[in-house]
Design an enzyme around this catalytic site. Structure first.
Site, PDB file in Angstrom:
ATOM      1  CB  ILE A  40     -27.949 -60.365 -19.566  1.00 45.24           C
ATOM      2  CG1 ILE A  40     -26.428 -60.199 -19.659  1.00 45.24           C
ATOM      3  CG2 ILE A  40     -28.341 -61.799 -19.869  1.00 45.24           C
ATOM      4  CD1 ILE A  40     -25.855 -60.316 -21.058  1.00 45.24           C
ATOM      5  CG  ASP A  50     -31.340 -65.510 -22.441  1.00 43.53           C
ATOM      6  OD1 ASP A  50     -30.521 -64.947 -23.168  1.00 43.53           O
ATOM      7  OD2 ASP A  50     -32.029 -64.912 -21.594  1.00 43.53           O
ATOM      8  CG  HIS A 106     -26.668 -64.616 -21.513  1.00 43.00           C
ATOM      9  ND1 HIS A 106     -25.451 -63.988 -21.400  1.00 43.00           N
ATOM     10  CD2 HIS A 106     -26.996 -65.033 -20.267  1.00 43.00           C
ATOM     11  CE1 HIS A 106     -25.072 -64.014 -20.135  1.00 43.00           C
ATOM     12  NE2 HIS A 106     -25.980 -64.646 -19.430  1.00 43.00           N
ATOM     13  CB  CYS A 115     -24.710 -67.064 -17.388  1.00 45.28           C
ATOM     14  SG  CYS A 115     -25.923 -68.314 -16.973  1.00 45.28           S
ATOM     15  CD  GLU A 168     -17.594 -65.440 -16.075  1.00 43.05           C
ATOM     16  OE1 GLU A 168     -16.834 -64.591 -15.591  1.00 43.05           O
ATOM     17  OE2 GLU A 168     -17.200 -66.543 -16.476  1.00 43.05           O
ATOM     18  CG  HIS A 212     -23.114 -64.018  -9.577  1.00 44.60           C
ATOM     19  ND1 HIS A 212     -22.524 -64.027 -10.827  1.00 44.60           N
ATOM     20  CD2 HIS A 212     -24.205 -64.806  -9.667  1.00 44.60           C
ATOM     21  CE1 HIS A 212     -23.235 -64.798 -11.632  1.00 44.60           C
ATOM     22  NE2 HIS A 212     -24.255 -65.281 -10.959  1.00 44.60           N
TER      23      HIS A 212
END
Length: 761
Positions: A434, A602, A643, A645, A667, A697
């Site tokens: 990413i 992004d 992107h 998320c 995600e 994460h």
């Protein structure tokens, strides 16, 4: 008579004392007693600031982590996985332990709260923090009004178990209380606890309590108002005067709101004009107190006090029971502008952080009373805030000359796709990351050394080049298809660009809490935005010189820069977004001219900046989509990535499609690929999608099998030619020893998948 009142003053402290206390406690450097003593000192410091400026002082505001978590604990809603409640140990385990509660955005702000999980229906008044805090101040001779998250808002933001079927099997999932039946059930279960709380406060001599109910500004059903009436009818029977605070938008139904059985109602009179219009046109009940939120709690601008005094004079014609206050909690602002000594010329006098906002509330009342110092301030604020400031004629000219074609790529997606595939020659299931790679201790130390002047610019740049070289070598060794430079020069994805753009300022001490002890410094968009010089070219072109594989240019999108910054109020948000987009477009052109073939823009804040009421969505998404399209108006041969998320795309998939990117990475790991269904249901989806196959994460190294399962799920509903493979987010917070084996597994999995579908590797 007009009274003064403020709420939500930041608990962080002028020198981030709150953050230090918490983190020292977590590291075992201070005892629980020292933590409590430090928090009490902070609490008193805040109360004294209130006392210097306003007459009505709130209590129960200083949470040790999060006010929603405090409310969860107060009503005894401790999920069974945490066992018996053991004071702060359980409290912090719920906040940041291995199985912590879900963390999510608080309405459309940049604060995050912990989502309550209501497992059963047996609740009790477990920890009476509102009473404890009231007594703490009472012993110091300070009379306060306890603040509590309202029951309705608490329930609207909670989740409870729900039985659903997945692939023919019954599964228990946590879902919001999204039906009348579920909401009524938990209202009935929790109302006695709230009544008991009020009884305990009444017995201690409390005669007024304020409930914070921001959920009342969201889209509500008729049954929501029925439940609200039931809640406040019951609570008012206790015999304590009740106030309801609403903020971030106008109340969703003015007539129903003003008829709730309470004594005081707070309105946000800053976010839009609807509340004020309703008050003026429909009047306000004589038996209620009108708390006028006229000082902006979300933006750091000095108030034009003449306008505010005039507004109060108008409101006094409607209601004699008037209280002047802030529009929403002040914790969205830094503590004070006083120590800022490196701001662009003329900016500091235009700023007002939380401490200055308290003073403004006091000055408005004093100006109404004709006090000389206040009247001088009224004149000064009007002079400063009406003067022309930080305008750039060239930016204005570019904006004025924009036409429809500036918001469109030269060729439609399908034609661009053919050109890009011929140029890039990527395999099926291309692999990439990413953007960011681990920011290790040495990176942070060198950045600090550079910022404080301990090393030269040349030394710092050479260090960054070494890191980029290492990142490229690692990616080539692993076998990734599209590489990144690693973003080692960036501490924050918005601040990095804010520093390099004219018209945006950054502060030295303007810290704001995001959640727990996590702080950030929002940039301040104060003038016309432009790009004086290339911002990312040096690092990206250096990275590209080290490899024959494509290296992605990495930019933060215009909507995210705007939504994660404070922004000026003298021009529409649409215009600010377009100014940022034009600056980014200049960067895109420079990257293209330098031979960069893939550019990622992004937009993680694309959804979260949306208004709280869906009726306002078309206007917001119109300019948000157009700002992205303006920034990404690249040549047909340049592949534009974006992107996002977060995983709730259902409601905005149409707007996402309109952005006209070539590839979007999402995600998918935590939802086990369920997000793919959203794209399946969207008829005509033809863009490429990077499937986030592992959760960054978690420190756990994902297996090939886990990642393959997510890809196979995606392949059931989307053509394999559209699929990319990537982690679900940037790898900045992970360690190299976690990242390398995880990416190796990811690349190996993609190769195996190609073989399985009969494509030569």
């Amino acid at each position: 008579m007009v009274k003064t009142y403020a709420f939500g003053f930041p608990k962080l402290g002028e020198k981030r004392e709150f953050k230090r206390l918490l983190e020292n406690y977590w590291k075992g450097k201070i005892s629980q007693e020292e933590l409590i003593k430090g928090m009490e000192e902070l609490n008193l410091w805040r109360a004294n600031l209130y006392r210097e400026n306003v007459e009505i002082i709130p209590s129960n505001e200083l949470s040790y982590y999060d006010f929603m978590l405090d409310t969860t604990v107060m009503v005894g809603a401790i999920p069974s996985r945490f066992g018996e409640y053991r004071g702060l140990d359980t409290y912090f385990e719920m906040a940041r332990g291995k199985n912590a509660l879900e963390l999510t955005k608080w309405f459309n702000t940049n604060y995050h709260y912990l989502v309550p999980e209501l497992e059963g229906e047996n609740f009790k008044l477990l920890i009476n923090r509102p009473l404890e805090d009231y007594k703490f101040f009472k012993e110091k001779g300070i009379n306060t009004v306890p603040h509590v998250i309202g029951l309705f808002t608490f329930l609207k933001l909670s989740k409870a178990p729900k039985r659903v079927e997945e692939e023919g099997l019954p599964v228990i999932i946590l879902e919001k209380l999204d039906t009348k039946e579920r909401l009524e059930k938990f209202t009935k279960a929790l109302l006695p606890v709230y009544k008991e709380l009020l009884e305990s406060l009444k017995n201690e001599g409390v005669n007024r309590v304020h409930f914070e109910e921001p959920a009342l500004v969201t889209d509500l059903e008729d049954y929501d108002w029925e439940i609200l009436n039931e809640i406040y009818s019951e609570l008012s029977k206790v015999g304590v005067d009740l106030g309801i605070l609403t903020y971030y938008d106008s109340v969703s139904d003015y007539d129903k709101f003003v008829n709730l059985p309470v004594k005081a109602l707070h309105f946000d009179l800053v976010s839009n004009e609807e509340n004020l219009k309703n008050i003026k046109e429909k009047g306000f009940p004589e038996d209620k107190e009108l708390i006028a939120g006229i000082i902006n709690g979300r933006q750091p601008w000095r108030a034009n006090l003449r306008e505010k005094v005039k507004l109060l004079e108008e409101l006094l014609k409607v209601s004699a029971n008037l209280v002047v206050s802030n529009s929403c909690p002040l914790y969205h602002l830094p503590v004070t502008v006083e120590p800022e000594d490196e701001l662009p010329e003329g900016l500091k006098e235009r700023l007002s952080f939380a401490k200055e906002k308290l003073r403004e509330i006091r000055l408005i009342k004093e100006a109404l009373e004709g006090k000389e110092e206040a009247l001088r301030e009224v004149e000064s604020s009007e002079k400063v805030m009406t003067a022309v400031f930080a305008q750039n004629p060239e930016v204005r000219r570019r904006l004025a000359s924009l036409s429809e074609k500036d918001f469109q790529r030269e060729l439609p997606y399908k034609e661009r796709d053919k050109i890009q595939r011929d140029i890039l020659k990527l395999p099926l299931f291309p692999t990439t990351t990413i953007g960011s790679f681990p920011q290790t201790e040495d990176v942070r130390k060198m950045r600090t050394a550079y910022r404080t002047g301990k090393i030269s610019e040349e030394e710092y740049k050479n260090f960054i080049k070494q890191k980029i070289k290492y990142a490229i070598e690692v990616q080539e060794d692993i076998g990734l298809d599209v590489l990144v430079h690693g973003e080692f020069e960036r501490s924050d994805m918005v601040e990095y660009f804010a520093i390099k753009l004219d018209g945006i300022a950054t502060t030295k001490h303007g810290w704001v809490l995001s959640y727990g002890s996590r702080v950030y410094r929002p940039p301040i968009i104060y003038g016309d935005v432009s790009r004086p010089a290339p911002m990312t070219l040096e690092e990206i072109t250096y990275a590209q010189s080290l490899t024959n594989k494509p290296v992605k240019g990495m930019l933060t999108g215009p909507v995210t820069i705007l939504n994660w910054s404070y922004y000026r109020e003298d021009v529409p948000k649409r215009e600010i977004a377009y100014q940022i987009a034009l600056a980014l477009l200049d960067e895109v052109k420079d990257l293209e001219n330098a031979g960069i073939k893939v550019i990622q823009i992004d937009e993680p804040a694309f959804r979260e900046g949306a208004p709280l009421k869906k009726r306002d969505w078309p206007e917001y998404f119109d300019w948000a989509v157009k700002a992205f399209r303006l920034a990404s108006r690249a040549k047909p041969e340049t592949q534009i990535h974006t992107h996002m998320c977060y995983s709730e795309f259902n409601e905005i998939i149409e707007y996402i499609y309109q952005m006209d990117f070539d590839v979007i990475s999402i995600e998918a790991s935590r939802s086990k690929g369920e997000i793919i269904e959203v794209f399946e249901k969207f008829k005509g989806w033809d863009r490429q999608i990077g499937i986030g196959v592992y959760d960054i994460h978690s420190p756990a190294i994902p297996t090939k099998e886990e990642m393959k399962a997510i890809m196979l799920r995606a392949m059931k509903v989307l053509p394999k030619e559209l699929l990319w493979v990537n982690p679900d987010c940037g790898l900045k917070t992970r360690r190299w020893e976690e990242v390398i084996p995880a990416l190796r597994n990811m690349v190996d999995m993609a190769k195996e998948l190609r073989e399985e579908v009969g494509v030569k590797v």
